[in-house]
Design a protein around this motif. Structure first.
Motif, PDB file in Angstrom:
ATOM      1  N   HIS A 182       9.304   6.338   0.845  1.00  0.00           N
ATOM      2  CA  HIS A 182       8.253   6.737   1.022  1.00  0.00           C
ATOM      3  C   HIS A 182       7.733   6.625   2.532  1.00  0.00           C
ATOM      4  N   ASP A 222       9.371  -0.388  -8.017  1.00  0.00           N
ATOM      5  CA  ASP A 222       8.818   0.894  -8.310  1.00  0.00           C
ATOM      6  C   ASP A 222       7.402   1.307  -8.469  1.00  0.00           C
ATOM      7  N   GLU A 223       6.642   0.244  -8.654  1.00  0.00           N
ATOM      8  CA  GLU A 223       5.173   0.100  -8.853  1.00  0.00           C
ATOM      9  C   GLU A 223       4.310   0.225  -7.284  1.00  0.00           C
ATOM     10  N   PRO A 258       4.474   2.314  -4.640  1.00  0.00           N
ATOM     11  CA  PRO A 258       3.840   3.296  -3.975  1.00  0.00           C
ATOM     12  C   PRO A 258       2.474   3.834  -4.916  1.00  0.00           C
ATOM     13  N   GLU A 259       2.249   3.590  -6.174  1.00  0.00           N
ATOM     14  CA  GLU A 259       1.090   3.903  -6.633  1.00  0.00           C
ATOM     15  C   GLU A 259      -0.185   2.708  -6.499  1.00  0.00           C
ATOM     16  N   TYR A 264      -0.049   1.086  -3.628  1.00  0.00           N
ATOM     17  CA  TYR A 264      -0.452   1.185  -2.097  1.00  0.00           C
ATOM     18  C   TYR A 264      -1.571   2.556  -2.237  1.00  0.00           C
ATOM     19  N   ARG A 265      -1.214   3.393  -2.971  1.00  0.00           N
ATOM     20  CA  ARG A 265      -2.097   4.503  -2.956  1.00  0.00           C
ATOM     21  C   ARG A 265      -3.619   4.233  -3.600  1.00  0.00           C
ATOM     22  N   MET A 266      -3.610   3.232  -4.484  1.00  0.00           N
ATOM     23  CA  MET A 266      -4.789   3.073  -5.076  1.00  0.00           C
ATOM     24  C   MET A 266      -5.874   2.082  -3.985  1.00  0.00           C
ATOM     25  N   LYS A 291      -6.152   5.163  -0.845  1.00  0.00           N
ATOM     26  CA  LYS A 291      -6.971   6.403  -1.164  1.00  0.00           C
ATOM     27  C   LYS A 291      -8.376   6.178  -2.060  1.00  0.00           C
ATOM     28  N   GLU A 292      -8.108   5.202  -3.150  1.00  0.00           N
ATOM     29  CA  GLU A 292      -9.181   4.974  -3.964  1.00  0.00           C
ATOM     30  C   GLU A 292     -10.080   3.855  -3.177  1.00  0.00           C
ATOM     31  N   LYS A 296      -4.042  -1.711 -13.088  1.00  0.00           N
ATOM     32  CA  LYS A 296      -2.834  -0.789 -13.149  1.00  0.00           C
ATOM     33  C   LYS A 296      -1.881  -1.187 -14.191  1.00  0.00           C
TER      34      LYS A 296
END
Length: 331
Positions: A34, A104-105, A107-108, A110-112, A115-116, A198
């Motif tokens: 990523h 593997d968790e 990236p999501e 990090y995005r939350m 981005k959120e 999450k």
């Protein structure tokens, strides 16, 4: 001026030498895919196996690895606190070293955060590979934590969490004991209310055995109560002790006055009376007055201590570091 690191993966560990190389390689594979700028910070909580030697080997072949070693075992909260003070990434992700948390968790999570715009995202191990002796107390602990704190999370104690850097830098100085189980509560009461959740994968332990026993749930319940008290009254102890002290003193004084007035009325009427000290209520009132005075004094002492308190340092815990340019500066 160099760009700030995007990500810190903070890993507290205790006797996990077998799992560290696999965990490191897995994290590197994910963050490289990523294209994150990153660091991996291992905090060795006084391991007695070869964990620190493994961290040294990983740091020698990967410049993005840093390490901190405690001189003895101080507990997970101290490890996280010291790590929080040392992290450089804009997003901080914590995970356990036993491979039960999946990189593997990352990236999501990090995005939350980015981005959120969450302040903190907590993992929820909806499906657990644990015996009922562990899952049932966990459910009870989480239910009590939700009730006391008002933070609506299913799994407060999940080691896999993501934070904005400002959150960890703010809460780190106030951590002690076993507060690692209640970090979302501490963050929320420090004003970071954007807390998300999450569902994450819970993997069966591959190496070694768990380092925690059933006593952690009892300690967890007590810590929630302590955090609730400290949050509400640590800066204003007189509001707590003074309120109960005033109430106790008032009730005790009222009882004593009533008994004395009752005796005087009976004397004036020529009616039969008994000594005030013969009435059990007199002693109840006396105890209430003494207790009220003591609570008041406790409030004053608490106010004096608050004004003289200093932020807690973790420098004395650290025995050795890897990847720090100045070994003498606080972490």
């Amino acid at each position: 001026m160099p760009e700030p690191l995007q990500l810190t993966v903070l890993i507290p560990l205790y006797n996990e030498d077998e799992s560290l190389p696999e965990l490191h390689d897995w994290i590197v594979r994910v963050v490289t895919e990523h294209q994150y700028t990153y660091e991996i910070l291992f905090v060795d909580d006084g391991s007695t196996d070869n964990s620190w030697a493994v961290v040294e080997q990983l740091a020698a072949r990967n410049p993005n690895v840093r390490g901190i070693r405690f001189n003895r075992n101080y507990g997970k909260t101290a490890a996280l606190q010291t790590g929080f003070l040392a992290v450089r990434g804009q997003v901080v992700i914590t995970m356990d070293a036993d491979l039960q948390d999946s990189p593997d968790e990352i990236p999501e999570l990090y995005r939350m955060i980015t981005k959120e715009k969450y302040d903190l995202v907590s993992g929820w191990k909806q499906k657990r590979y644990d015996p009922i002796t562990k899952t049932l107390p966990t459910k009870l602990f989480n239910a009590v934590s939700r009730w006391i704190s008002g933070v609506q999370l299913h799994d407060f104690n999940c080691g896999l969490k993501a934070y904005r850097q400002k959150v960890v830098k703010t809460i780190a100085p106030s951590l002690y004991g076993d507060m690692h189980r209640n970090l979302p509560i501490v963050a929320n009461w420090d004003g970071f209310s954007r807390i998300g959740e999450k569902v994450v994968q819970h993997r069966a332990r591959k190496y070694g055995t768990t380092k925690f026993g059933l006593e952690r749930f009892v300690n967890g319940f007590l810590d929630v109560l302590v955090i609730g008290f400290v949050h509400r009254f640590s800066k204003r102890p007189m509001h707590f002790f003074g309120t109960f002290g005033t109430l106790s003193f008032f009730i005790g004084s009222l009882l004593a006055i009533w008994l004395i007035v009752e005796k005087l009325i009976n004397i004036s009427r020529g009616e039969k009376f008994r000594n005030v000290t013969d009435n059990p209520l007199f002693f109840f009132g006396l105890v209430a007055i003494i207790l009220g005075v003591q609570l008041f004094l406790a409030g004053f002492l608490g106010e004096m201590l608050v004004r003289q308190s200093l932020n807690r340092s973790t420098d004395q815990l650290v025995a050795e570091k890897i990847g720090f340019t100045d070994q003498n500066v606080p972490v």
